[in-house]
Design a protein around this motif. Structure first.
Motif, mmCIF file in Angstrom:
data_model
loop_
_atom_site.group_PDB
_atom_site.id
_atom_site.type_symbol
_atom_site.label_atom_id
_atom_site.label_comp_id
_atom_site.label_asym_id
_atom_site.label_seq_id
_atom_site.Cartn_x
_atom_site.Cartn_y
_atom_site.Cartn_z
ATOM 1 N N GLY A 141 40.015 28.888 24.153
ATOM 2 C CA GLY A 141 41.654 29.234 24.633
ATOM 3 C C GLY A 141 42.390 28.583 26.157
ATOM 4 O O GLY A 141 40.703 28.960 27.470
ATOM 5 N N ASN A 142 42.771 28.194 26.251
ATOM 6 C CA ASN A 142 43.998 27.461 27.691
ATOM 7 C C ASN A 142 44.397 28.520 27.891
ATOM 8 O O ASN A 142 45.719 28.398 28.096
ATOM 9 N N THR A 143 44.154 29.476 28.444
ATOM 10 C CA THR A 143 45.481 30.753 28.571
ATOM 11 C C THR A 143 46.243 30.566 30.060
ATOM 12 O O THR A 143 45.466 30.694 30.966
ATOM 13 N N VAL A 144 47.328 30.883 29.931
ATOM 14 C CA VAL A 144 47.800 30.843 31.175
ATOM 15 C C VAL A 144 49.190 32.473 31.125
ATOM 16 O O VAL A 144 49.423 33.067 30.569
ATOM 17 N N VAL A 145 48.409 32.599 31.994
ATOM 18 C CA VAL A 145 48.734 34.148 32.873
ATOM 19 C C VAL A 145 49.995 33.948 33.768
ATOM 20 O O VAL A 145 50.172 33.484 34.535
ATOM 21 N N ARG A 146 51.228 34.969 33.225
ATOM 22 C CA ARG A 146 52.467 34.723 33.991
ATOM 23 C C ARG A 146 52.272 36.483 34.346
ATOM 24 O O ARG A 146 52.279 37.693 33.217
ATOM 25 N N ALA A 147 53.612 36.541 35.451
ATOM 26 C CA ALA A 147 53.637 37.900 35.861
ATOM 27 C C ALA A 147 55.337 38.144 34.854
ATOM 28 O O ALA A 147 56.120 37.246 34.715
ATOM 29 N N ARG A 148 55.409 39.391 34.688
ATOM 30 C CA ARG A 148 57.454 39.547 33.888
ATOM 31 C C ARG A 148 57.451 39.586 35.028
ATOM 32 O O ARG A 148 58.048 40.061 35.935
ATOM 33 N N ARG A 149 58.750 39.506 34.055
ATOM 34 C CA ARG A 149 59.949 39.582 35.212
ATOM 35 C C ARG A 149 60.383 41.007 35.635
ATOM 36 O O ARG A 149 60.661 40.532 37.332
ATOM 37 N N ASP A 150 59.813 41.986 35.086
ATOM 38 C CA ASP A 150 60.876 43.033 35.669
ATOM 39 C C ASP A 150 59.282 43.701 36.458
ATOM 40 O O ASP A 150 58.442 45.028 37.087
ATOM 41 N N SER A 151 57.990 43.008 37.095
ATOM 42 C CA SER A 151 57.015 43.382 37.777
ATOM 43 C C SER A 151 57.599 42.818 39.475
ATOM 44 O O SER A 151 58.539 43.245 39.864
ATOM 45 N N ARG A 152 56.932 43.954 40.359
ATOM 46 C CA ARG A 152 56.685 44.684 41.390
ATOM 47 C C ARG A 152 56.493 42.997 42.557
ATOM 48 O O ARG A 152 55.338 41.952 41.605
ATOM 49 N N PHE A 153 56.757 42.507 43.708
ATOM 50 C CA PHE A 153 56.886 41.080 44.270
ATOM 51 C C PHE A 153 55.208 41.040 44.570
ATOM 52 O O PHE A 153 54.985 39.561 44.607
ATOM 53 N N TYR A 154 54.332 41.806 44.056
ATOM 54 C CA TYR A 154 52.904 41.843 45.049
ATOM 55 C C TYR A 154 52.291 41.178 44.022
ATOM 56 O O TYR A 154 51.654 40.702 43.738
ATOM 57 N N ASN A 155 52.868 41.899 42.434
ATOM 58 C CA ASN A 155 51.851 41.190 41.523
ATOM 59 C C ASN A 155 52.670 40.157 41.288
ATOM 60 O O ASN A 155 51.674 38.927 40.487
ATOM 61 N N LYS A 156 53.869 39.332 41.371
ATOM 62 C CA LYS A 156 53.779 38.269 41.117
ATOM 63 C C LYS A 156 53.042 37.264 41.754
ATOM 64 O O LYS A 156 53.265 36.027 41.287
ATOM 65 N N ILE A 157 53.068 37.272 42.913
ATOM 66 C CA ILE A 157 52.838 36.486 44.182
ATOM 67 C C ILE A 157 51.057 36.959 43.882
ATOM 68 O O ILE A 157 50.866 35.846 43.976
ATOM 69 N N ALA A 158 50.516 37.295 43.865
ATOM 70 C CA ALA A 158 49.168 38.035 43.138
ATOM 71 C C ALA A 158 49.128 37.492 41.613
ATOM 72 O O ALA A 158 47.924 36.107 41.452
ATOM 73 N N ILE A 159 49.359 36.843 40.554
ATOM 74 C CA ILE A 159 49.824 36.212 39.616
ATOM 75 C C ILE A 159 49.610 34.814 39.459
ATOM 76 O O ILE A 159 49.649 33.982 39.043
#
Length: 793
Positions: free
Chosen positions: A741-759
């Protein structure tokens, strides 16, 4: 259909009663043999001669870093001029009692006993705790893992203090995460040691050139140190196996030389320094001065640097050998060396900058310089090796991006080389050496890293004493209180020097901590996604034996992180491509909190669904010290285990216990298939066989009927076994395809900004630069099939 789904998922449910009892009745445990195997992994009692030889060898690996501290301690304690000779006595008294309390009493006689089957270091302590409490953040363990030979753990009464502590730790995810972060902080500081130890040791040793040539600029010393460091890191890929036989003699000669010079200086200059063995001079030392005396503790603490490397490098030596080497050679020689330097400084207070080299008699100056340089290289090598080892452990526990790990020795499992980390360490080490250019600022940085590692070890040891050793709370309080008092005093002293170089390990540790925690967070989220989106066995069985697809010749190895259930990647694959191989094996490679998994216990094999589906699961289990073999070897052992499973499964058909079967049948009467679960324990693998066939459940009505049924079932089983083995062999000959599996992980649109930066940024970048699974498993490109999927967290 419903039955098969239940059995597949029942690894996490309460069905274990009848099935696991049945396994024990069909395959009784061999207590005597199990005891013999378990003892193979315990520390062996050594003869006196062997103990001496091991103690001698441990000098080169374990004590190099601690032994080179006399090169720079007094300079970092008194960076300026010594104003009062009594200050030297006070500093020496502090050094004596620091060496006694921390390396001798705490580490050598207490902490070293908390090893994980001989393995030391922060992650070894964490692994011990993971086996005694459910604190691992990625919940991929199964109860069969606890039956491993190397999975040793103790049990305790429900009302005991240990049980209450265990429940307290397990109750909240926050506490598990806090413990993990504590371990990662200690790990990052050890990596910082891997950068700072070579810098300060080699620079201090190279500084001896300038003593006899005062006109030489400091830049020349730095250049010499950098050349030595480049050579040291460039030689790492050869491994230490070829030159390790030199380490012990070099370090032994070094200890004897500095001890001998210490005796000479005490006799020649001032024997009154021996009164420093009285702790009253520590009180007088602090009474005479204010903040300067307190901050000088940062320099004195360098006398115990290398203590954390002592524990991390424990791997290949019994604790008794390490204790003997320290008490008989290291401890007395260090005391003599520091006392000799103090005696010299009593008469030559202006020479504190080069106290070690200036205290050497002129006739043996250059030989000692050569030995000091060699000892500094050995000390650096030990710390670099410890860094490689702890990176490997972090990688195994899902806390570090996948990097290349090379095994440099056929004799010793722990001797590894990590190319990417090696060059990062070299660049940072050269930057520190060339950037600071003097021992004082590097010493401040070094002291900060060391004291934080010691604090982490103390906190982990507190839990070890409660959960593993089950000590009385008074002993725990005594150990923890004494350790924290001493270490917090040193910590408060190094805080004053954060702006004088102490910030370096904090920045390095913060960078590595960010990388490690974000990687672990991403790995955990991927695992949770796999768990929540795994495919129902009812859906699989509803497709029929062909899975509603074209079954093409060959075997498909589907790699997954799940040890139970069918992964989402499989449904994604067969939905988009209407074909699948004649035989499918779901392969889960997982690491356990043990230092190694014996080869004969590595693989667990299980059937998924009825026989005509030709679907299996294979779980390959590794310890944090184990290395993956080449793909051919791994694949061969996997298929050997699979074929052995088929044979044992066939042999066990027709042999049953009527009570257990009827009980199990009552629980699953709605199912169209009966299942028999048993354990076949052999020299090649552990086999968890699940037989899905109507013929496998044979009611026991009478002895005569039983024997006739068994004979009939045995003949059918033999034929079935032969047919299936031939089928699997033909599939294998048709070709093996590795599906990943070549899994791509993305943060949800409603995620907090630090979660988006991290992921979206940090984790995505790390995934891009780290090694692919196909490279780690040495999968040839022509046999690789990547299946892409995206999920949001």
């Amino acid at each position: 259909m419903e039955m098969a789904s239940r059995v597949e998922i029942d690894e996490d449910n309460d069905n274990k009663g009848s099935m696991w009892d049945l396994e024990r009745k069909l395959d009784q445990p061999m207590d005597e043999e199990a005891g013999r195997l378990r003892n193979m992994y315990k520390e062996k009692k050594s003869s006196a001669l062997l103990l001496l030889r091991l103690a001698f060898q441990s000098l080169g690996v374990v004590y190099g870093d601690l032994g080179t501290s006399p090169l720079y301690v007094f300079y970092n304690t008194f960076p300026g001029k010594i104003e009062d000779p009594e200050d030297v006595i006070g500093a020496l008294s502090l050094i004596i009692y620091s060496l006694t309390l921390i390396p001798l009493l705490k580490y050598v006689f207490v902490v070293c006993k908390a090893n994980d089957n001989g393995q030391g270091g922060t992650f070894a302590l964490y692994s011990l705790l993971c086996r005694h409490a459910n604190i691992k953040t990625i919940p991929n363990q199964h109860r069969t893992d606890e039956e491993l030979t190397t999975y040793s753990r103790s049990t305790f009464h429900e009302q005991s203090f240990a049980a209450k502590t265990k429940r307290w730790l397990e109750r909240h995810v926050f506490r598990k995460n806090a413990l993990l972060i504590l371990v990662l902080v200690g790990t990052c500081m050890v990596i910082g040691d891997g950068i700072l130890t070579p810098a300060i040791s080699v620079l201090s040793a190279a500084g001896g050139i300038k003593v006899n040539h005062p006109q030489m600029s400091n830049g020349v010393v730095v250049v010499v140190a950098v050349v030595i460091l480049v050579g040291l890191f460039s030689m790492q890929h050869y491994g230490t196996d070829k030159v390790s036989w030199l380490f012990a003699p070099i370090v032994l000669i070094w200890f004897l030389v500095i001890g001998g010079i210490g005796i000479f200086n005490i006799w020649k200059y001032d024997s009154s320094v021996l009164k420093a063995f009285s702790p009253i001079y520590i009180y007088r030392y602090f009474k005479r001065g204010g903040k300067d005396r307190w901050t000088s503790l940062g320099g004195i603490m360098l006398s115990i640097t290398g203590t954390e490397a002592l524990f991390a490098d424990l791997s290949h030596f019994p604790v008794s050998a390490v204790q003997l080497a320290f008490t008989a050679v290291v401890f007395p020689c260090l005391l003599l060396a520091y006392s000799g330097q103090a005696a010299y400084l009593m008469s030559n207070r202006d020479h504190v900058v080069d106290a070690f080299y200036r205290s050497i008699p002129d006739s043996i100056y250059w030989p000692v310089f050569v030995i000091a340089t060699a000892a500094a290289i050995v000390a650096s090598q030990a710390t670099i090796t410890a860094t490689f080892s702890i990176i490997k452990q972090s990688l195994a526990l899902g806390c570090f991006p996948r990097v290349k790990v090379v095994h440099t020795s056929k004799k010793f499992l722990g001797q590894i080389y990590v190319p990417d980390i090696n060059w990062i360490l070299m660049i940072l080490c050269i930057a520190v050496t060339a950037g600071f250019k003097n021992q004082s600022q590097i010493g401040n940085a070094y002291g900060t890293a060391v004291v934080i590692v010691m604090l982490v070890t103390t906190l982990l040891m507190t839990l070890i004493m409660i959960l593993v050793w089950r000590c009385h709370w008074i002993l725990v309080l005594l150990f923890t209180g004494l350790s924290l008092v001493v270490e917090c005093i040193y910590f408060s002293a190094v805080l004053f020097k954060v702006d004088q170089g102490g910030w370096v390990p904090l920045v390095i540790a913060a960078a590595f901590l960010l990388i490690m925690y974000v990687w672990h967070y991403g790995t955990l989220k991927r695992y949770e996604f796999e768990m929540h989106s795994k495919v129902s066995m009812a859906w699989i069985l509803g497709l029929g034996p062909s899975l509603g697809l074209v079954r093409v010749p060959g075997i498909g190895l589907v790699y997954t992180e799940l040890a139970s259930g069918v992964p989402h990647i499989f449904s994604h694959f067969i939905t988009n491509l209407p074909a699948i191989h004649s035989a499918v094996v779901f392969v889960c490679v997982k690491y356990l909190p043990v230092y190694t998994v014996p080869e004969e216990e590595r693989f667990l094999v299980k059937r998924i669904g009825p026989k005509n589906f030709h679907m299996f699961r294979c779980v390959a289990r590794y310890g944090y010290k184990d290395l993956h073999k080449k793909d051919d070897d791994f694949e061969k052992k996997l298929f050997d285990s699979l074929f052995l499973f088929v044979r044992l499964e066939s042999m066990m058909e027709g042999f049953s216990d009527s009570d257990e079967y009827s009980l199990y049948g009552q629980q699953t009467e709605r199912s169209r298939d009966g299942l028999l679960n048993n354990n076949g324990n052999t020299t090649c693998s552990y086999v968890d066989t699940t037989i899905s066939s109507v013929d496998s459940i044979v009611p026991v009505r009478s002895p005569m009927h039983t024997s006739a049924t068994v004979r009939s079932s045995g003949q059918v089983s033999s034929q079935t076994e032969t047919d299936e083995l031939e089928f699997l062999n033909s599939c294998r000959d048709a070709g093996v395809v590795h599906i990943m599996g070549n899994t791509v992980v993305r943060a949800r649109r409603d995620s907090r900004f630090y979660n988006k930066i991290a992921i979206d940024y940090i984790y995505a970048f790390l995934r891009k630069i780290c090694r692919a699974h196909s490279v780690i498993f040495n999968v040839p490109h022509e046999s690789l099939l990547n299946v892409g999927q995206v999920f949001y967290v």
